[in-house]
Design a protein around this motif. Structure first.
Motif, PDB file in Angstrom:
ATOM      1  N   SER A  93       9.992   8.866   3.998  1.00  0.00           N
ATOM      2  CA  SER A  93       9.827   7.428   4.219  1.00  0.00           C
ATOM      3  C   SER A  93       8.380   7.098   4.547  1.00  0.00           C
ATOM      4  CB  SER A  93      10.741   6.943   5.351  1.00  0.00           C
ATOM      5  OG  SER A  93      10.447   7.645   6.556  1.00  0.00           O
ATOM      6  N   ALA A  94       8.028   5.833   4.359  1.00  0.00           N
ATOM      7  CA  ALA A  94       6.711   5.316   4.733  1.00  0.00           C
ATOM      8  C   ALA A  94       6.897   3.872   5.175  1.00  0.00           C
ATOM      9  CB  ALA A  94       5.738   5.408   3.565  1.00  0.00           C
ATOM     10  N   TYR A  95       6.072   3.444   6.129  1.00  0.00           N
ATOM     11  CA  TYR A  95       6.278   2.118   6.722  1.00  0.00           C
ATOM     12  C   TYR A  95       4.945   1.516   7.122  1.00  0.00           C
ATOM     13  CZ  TYR A  95       7.452  -1.197  10.492  1.00  0.00           C
ATOM     14  OH  TYR A  95       7.536  -2.298  11.302  1.00  0.00           O
ATOM     15  N   GLU A  96       4.717   0.257   6.736  1.00  0.00           N
ATOM     16  CA  GLU A  96       3.532  -0.499   7.147  1.00  0.00           C
ATOM     17  C   GLU A  96       3.970  -1.909   7.546  1.00  0.00           C
ATOM     18  OE1 GLU A  96       0.498   0.317   7.699  1.00  0.00           O
ATOM     19  OE2 GLU A  96       0.634   2.371   6.966  1.00  0.00           O
ATOM     20  N   PRO A  97       3.877  -2.269   8.845  1.00  0.00           N
ATOM     21  CA  PRO A  97       4.248  -3.625   9.256  1.00  0.00           C
ATOM     22  C   PRO A  97       3.169  -4.637   8.882  1.00  0.00           C
ATOM     23  CG  PRO A  97       3.448  -2.400  11.143  1.00  0.00           C
ATOM     24  CD  PRO A  97       3.463  -1.425   9.983  1.00  0.00           C
ATOM     25  N   HIS A  98       3.581  -5.896   8.758  1.00  0.00           N
ATOM     26  CA  HIS A  98       2.642  -6.978   8.451  1.00  0.00           C
ATOM     27  C   HIS A  98       1.650  -7.151   9.597  1.00  0.00           C
ATOM     28  CE1 HIS A  98       1.084 -10.819   7.162  1.00  0.00           C
ATOM     29  NE2 HIS A  98       1.584 -11.450   8.202  1.00  0.00           N
ATOM     30  N   ILE A  99       2.136  -7.089  10.840  1.00  0.00           N
ATOM     31  CA  ILE A  99       1.284  -7.053  12.025  1.00  0.00           C
ATOM     32  C   ILE A  99       1.687  -5.804  12.796  1.00  0.00           C
ATOM     33  CG2 ILE A  99       0.844  -9.529  12.137  1.00  0.00           C
ATOM     34  CD1 ILE A  99       3.076  -9.824  14.136  1.00  0.00           C
ATOM     35  N   SER A 100       1.415  -5.787  14.093  1.00  0.00           N
ATOM     36  CA  SER A 100       1.751  -4.584  14.867  1.00  0.00           C
ATOM     37  C   SER A 100       3.232  -4.263  14.814  1.00  0.00           C
ATOM     38  CB  SER A 100       1.307  -4.758  16.326  1.00  0.00           C
ATOM     39  OG  SER A 100      -0.084  -4.935  16.399  1.00  0.00           O
ATOM     40  N   VAL A 101       4.050  -5.323  14.811  1.00  0.00           N
ATOM     41  CA  VAL A 101       5.491  -5.132  14.713  1.00  0.00           C
ATOM     42  C   VAL A 101       5.982  -5.756  13.423  1.00  0.00           C
ATOM     43  CG1 VAL A 101       5.895  -5.004  17.193  1.00  0.00           C
ATOM     44  CG2 VAL A 101       5.883  -7.229  16.064  1.00  0.00           C
ATOM     45  N   GLY A 102       7.135  -5.289  12.940  1.00  0.00           N
ATOM     46  CA  GLY A 102       7.637  -5.811  11.669  1.00  0.00           C
ATOM     47  C   GLY A 102       9.136  -5.977  11.669  1.00  0.00           C
ATOM     48  N   GLY A 103       9.621  -6.651  10.624  1.00  0.00           N
ATOM     49  CA  GLY A 103      11.048  -6.932  10.503  1.00  0.00           C
ATOM     50  C   GLY A 103      11.793  -5.966   9.609  1.00  0.00           C
ATOM     51  N   ARG A 147       5.012   7.637   0.851  1.00  0.00           N
ATOM     52  CA  ARG A 147       3.658   7.251   1.224  1.00  0.00           C
ATOM     53  C   ARG A 147       2.757   7.162  -0.002  1.00  0.00           C
ATOM     54  NH1 ARG A 147       1.274   4.269   4.408  1.00  0.00           N
ATOM     55  NH2 ARG A 147       2.736   5.025   5.990  1.00  0.00           N
ATOM     56  N   ARG A 148       2.926   8.089  -0.930  1.00  0.00           N
ATOM     57  CA  ARG A 148       2.066   8.099  -2.123  1.00  0.00           C
ATOM     58  C   ARG A 148       2.333   6.890  -3.008  1.00  0.00           C
ATOM     59  NH1 ARG A 148      -2.063   7.876  -3.863  1.00  0.00           N
ATOM     60  NH2 ARG A 148      -2.953   9.019  -5.605  1.00  0.00           N
ATOM     61  N   ILE A 149       3.565   6.414  -3.067  1.00  0.00           N
ATOM     62  CA  ILE A 149       3.872   5.203  -3.847  1.00  0.00           C
ATOM     63  C   ILE A 149       3.099   4.016  -3.276  1.00  0.00           C
ATOM     64  CG2 ILE A 149       5.688   3.513  -4.360  1.00  0.00           C
ATOM     65  CD1 ILE A 149       7.618   5.916  -4.613  1.00  0.00           C
ATOM     66  N   MET A 150       3.101   3.881  -1.954  1.00  0.00           N
ATOM     67  CA  MET A 150       2.322   2.810  -1.321  1.00  0.00           C
ATOM     68  C   MET A 150       0.846   2.934  -1.672  1.00  0.00           C
ATOM     69  SD  MET A 150       3.651   2.186   2.542  1.00  0.00           S
ATOM     70  CE  MET A 150       5.233   1.444   2.929  1.00  0.00           C
ATOM     71  N   GLU A 151       0.319   4.149  -1.591  1.00  0.00           N
ATOM     72  CA  GLU A 151      -1.100   4.368  -1.868  1.00  0.00           C
ATOM     73  C   GLU A 151      -1.441   4.035  -3.312  1.00  0.00           C
ATOM     74  OE1 GLU A 151      -1.654   8.002   1.398  1.00  0.00           O
ATOM     75  OE2 GLU A 151      -1.503   8.438  -0.746  1.00  0.00           O
ATOM     76  N   LYS A 152      -0.538   4.365  -4.234  1.00  0.00           N
ATOM     77  CA  LYS A 152      -0.803   4.071  -5.645  1.00  0.00           C
ATOM     78  C   LYS A 152      -0.838   2.570  -5.913  1.00  0.00           C
ATOM     79  CE  LYS A 152       0.516   8.204  -8.257  1.00  0.00           C
ATOM     80  NZ  LYS A 152      -0.704   8.173  -9.094  1.00  0.00           N
ATOM     81  N   VAL A 153       0.026   1.815  -5.235  1.00  0.00           N
ATOM     82  CA  VAL A 153      -0.019   0.354  -5.374  1.00  0.00           C
ATOM     83  C   VAL A 153      -1.372  -0.166  -4.883  1.00  0.00           C
ATOM     84  CG1 VAL A 153       0.949  -1.809  -4.523  1.00  0.00           C
ATOM     85  CG2 VAL A 153       2.474   0.023  -5.267  1.00  0.00           C
ATOM     86  N   GLN A 154      -1.849   0.382  -3.771  1.00  0.00           N
ATOM     87  CA  GLN A 154      -3.150  -0.029  -3.244  1.00  0.00           C
ATOM     88  C   GLN A 154      -4.280   0.431  -4.152  1.00  0.00           C
ATOM     89  OE1 GLN A 154      -2.479   1.745   0.676  1.00  0.00           O
ATOM     90  NE2 GLN A 154      -2.545  -0.281   1.585  1.00  0.00           N
ATOM     91  N   ASP A 155      -4.093   1.561  -4.832  1.00  0.00           N
ATOM     92  CA  ASP A 155      -5.115   2.039  -5.778  1.00  0.00           C
ATOM     93  C   ASP A 155      -5.336   1.050  -6.923  1.00  0.00           C
ATOM     94  OD1 ASP A 155      -5.463   4.286  -4.281  1.00  0.00           O
ATOM     95  OD2 ASP A 155      -4.251   5.600  -5.548  1.00  0.00           O
ATOM     96  N   HIS A 156      -4.347   0.189  -7.178  1.00  0.00           N
ATOM     97  CA  HIS A 156      -4.475  -0.828  -8.224  1.00  0.00           C
ATOM     98  C   HIS A 156      -5.298  -2.029  -7.728  1.00  0.00           C
ATOM     99  CE1 HIS A 156      -1.298   1.416 -10.270  1.00  0.00           C
ATOM    100  NE2 HIS A 156      -1.536   0.692 -11.345  1.00  0.00           N
ATOM    101  N   GLY A 157      -5.826  -1.957  -6.514  1.00  0.00           N
ATOM    102  CA  GLY A 157      -6.621  -3.052  -5.974  1.00  0.00           C
ATOM    103  C   GLY A 157      -5.821  -4.065  -5.191  1.00  0.00           C
TER     104      GLY A 157
END
Length: 554
Positions: free
Chosen positions: A192-202, A383-393
């Motif tokens: 799993s991988a997780y990134e909240p919009h702010i410090s906490v997330g829904g 985590r790598r899926i998230m990183e690849k989306v970010q790699d697209h700018g």
């Protein structure tokens, strides 16, 4: 007389002090007579020096000064008043001959108004004084408002700092609850991988074992951002976990109906609801029974066109929905086959944006991003899926974002698996046997030796330092595919901090023995991941064949 009476009706004039400065005593006496019945406090000085002494000793609000005075002229005196007490309103009482100099002073902000000598219209003189008083009051009110604004801004900054600190703490606790530690058993690996919009997330997600060898996976997203959705996500996670544990035998549709009803009981606000995906792995039928409550469609790799993944029902807690949102016909059945992958995610993954608000994110073929990531066999595909989306700018900061990946182990890839008894001799034998199996399959001796060393060093480590007693054992699995070897240890010994121990072993000889061959492991392995879940230590090591490094690089 009438103006004086009207002036007395204005609140606070009694507390206003006026200072008149003129070197001619006759002028000062005339002013005293003119202002005898005015409500102001009045001071009179016949020199600039005396006037400065008065403003230092008394609370003066308006100063009226002659221009032509000996020693210090009126304009110099008023500049000094401004320097010492800038809040005082300054006016000039002078003849027409000084008019040019006075106008320049007014334009430069040194003087507010001028009063022409001799005073002929008393009514205008009193009105001018009253305007000066009103100006002073306005300036004081503005100054007071400014101070109050500064105090409010200071309190706001302190509150923001406090909130940031509390949000950071809440976020840390939420991350602790939303453990991103992988789930690993003999049949599957879930990352799993997780990134909240702010410090906490829904967002919420969880993986846990059920009776009968079943496994439950949940992932959800409470509508909105901030503290309230974050708290509700934790509530929903508890509700989902409790309900799934209690009635998983009835299937995900029945479980979600109960979750929906309980959520509505706890949360009586129509603005809050949640999307939810729940799946039960049923080993008896070797399939996942799933249901999607308004959640983004799951991705299965390799894709199976015979499975309808687009099925779904109302979100959980939606007030306009029925009391029962699903039945068994709404469930999705995913038959499991060797090497199958399932990817679950919240909509934050597909609502990414460019860093600049004026740029839109380019269209991303999410299925291609996921497929290439799974093919690379990264240690943590989520985590790598998230990183690849970010790699697209694109930035994943428009919403909370969570990704779960489920990989079903292909049993043909398992070179060796089983329980290992707490015996140094037996551990050495297992390591040697695994080495021989690599050679029998034609792998290079250096690759076989690398795997053998990892197996031996960490097995000895568990035997010597885990605290397990005689009669206990640990699980070992060695998987091999396309030049990449994944070695997995599972033991119920005491928790051990790999990174801290590795750091300490360089500073304290005591830890060199306890290092579990950490230097060897770090040199031989592309990946090292050690964590504890449900009372079991999980230790993962990835060793790659140098000849295949370019193929499996992640």
């Amino acid at each position: 007389m009438r103006e004086s009476i009207e002036a007395r009706k204005i609140d606070g004039l009694e507390s206003i002090n006026l200072l008149f400065v003129d070197d001619e005593i006759a002028i000062l006496d005339s002013l005293k007579r003119l202002l005898m019945r005015e409500p102001y406090g009045k001071f009179f000085a016949n020199s600039a020096a005396e006037g400065l002494d008065i403003i230092e000793a008394e609370d003066v609000h308006v100063v009226v000064s002659d221009v032509k005075m000996p020693v210090m002229d009126g304009m110099t005196f008023l500049k000094e008043v401004r320097r010492r007490k800038p809040q005082i309103v300054r006016m000039v009482l002078s003849g027409a001959a000084d008019l040019d100099q006075i106008v320049d002073s007014i334009n430069n902000g040194e003087v507010y108004r001028y009063i022409l000598k001799p005073i002929q219209i008393v009514k205008e003189f009193r009105a001018t004084l009253l305007q000066a008083v009103e100006l002073y009051n306005i300036k004081q009110q503005r100054f007071q408002l400014f101070e109050e604004l500064q105090a409010s801004n200071t309190k706001l900054r302190e509150w923001q700092q406090k909130m940031q600190k509390e949000l950071g703490l809440a976020g840390a606790l939420q991350r602790k609850v939303l453990s991103v530690a992988p789930y690993i058993d003999s049949q599957m690996e879930i990352f799993s991988a997780y990134e909240p919009h702010i410090s906490v997330g829904g967002d919420l997600f969880d993986v846990f074992s059920l009776s009968g060898g079943k496994v439950c996976v949940i992932i959800g997203d409470v509508a909105g951002h901030g503290v309230a959705p974050a708290m509700l996500s934790m509530l929903l996670r508890v509700l989902a976990g409790e309900t799934a544990q209690a009635m998983h035998d009835k299937g995900p549709a029945a479980v979600c109906n109960v979750i929906h009803q309980r959520f509505l009981q706890y949360v009586q606000d129509p603005e809050f609801y949640a999307t939810l995906f729940m799946g039960f792995f049923e080993p008896d039928i070797s399939a996942w029974r799933c249901i999607s409550c308004g959640h983004p469609q799951a991705f299965v790799y390799p894709q199976n066109p015979d499975i309808d993944l687009n099925k779904g029902v109302y979100p959980v807690g939606l007030a306009i929905g029925p009391s029962e949102i699903a039945d068994s016909s709404d469930e999705i059945i995913l038959p499991v086959h060797a090497g199958m992958n399932i990817v679950l995610y919240t909509d934050g993954l597909v609502e990414s944006h460019k860093t600049s608000p004026n740029e839109s994110c380019p269209a991303i073929d999410l299925s291609k991003v996921i497929s290439t990531t799974l093919e690379s066999r990264a240690l943590n595909p989520a985590r790598r899926i998230m990183e690849k989306v970010q790699d697209h700018g694109c930035e994943l900061n428009n919403d909370d974002c969570s990704v779960l990946t489920i990989n079903h182990v292909d049993m043909k890839d398992i070179l060796w698996s089983g329980r290992v008894e707490l015996s140094l001799v037996y551990a050495e034998k297992i390591a040697r046997d695994i080495h021989d199996l690599f050679l029998e399959q034609g792998w290079a001796d250096s690759f076989a030796w690398s795997v053998r060393m990892v197996v031996h060093e960490f097995a000895v480590n568990i035997i010597d330092h885990s605290g397990l007693s005689q009669g206990q054992d640990f699980y070992l699995s060695v998987r091999l595919k396309e030049g990449l070897c994944r070695i997995v240890f599972l033991d119920k010994g005491k928790e051990w901090d790999y990174l801290s121990t590795k750091s300490l072993m360089h500073k304290n000889p005591l830890y060199s023995e306890r290092g579990r061959g950490l230097e060897i492991l770090s040199q031989l392995c592309r990946d090292v991941l050690i964590f504890r879940r449900s009372g079991v230590n999980h230790s993962l090591f990835t060793v790659i064949n140098d000849d295949a490094a370019s193929i499996v690089k992640s």
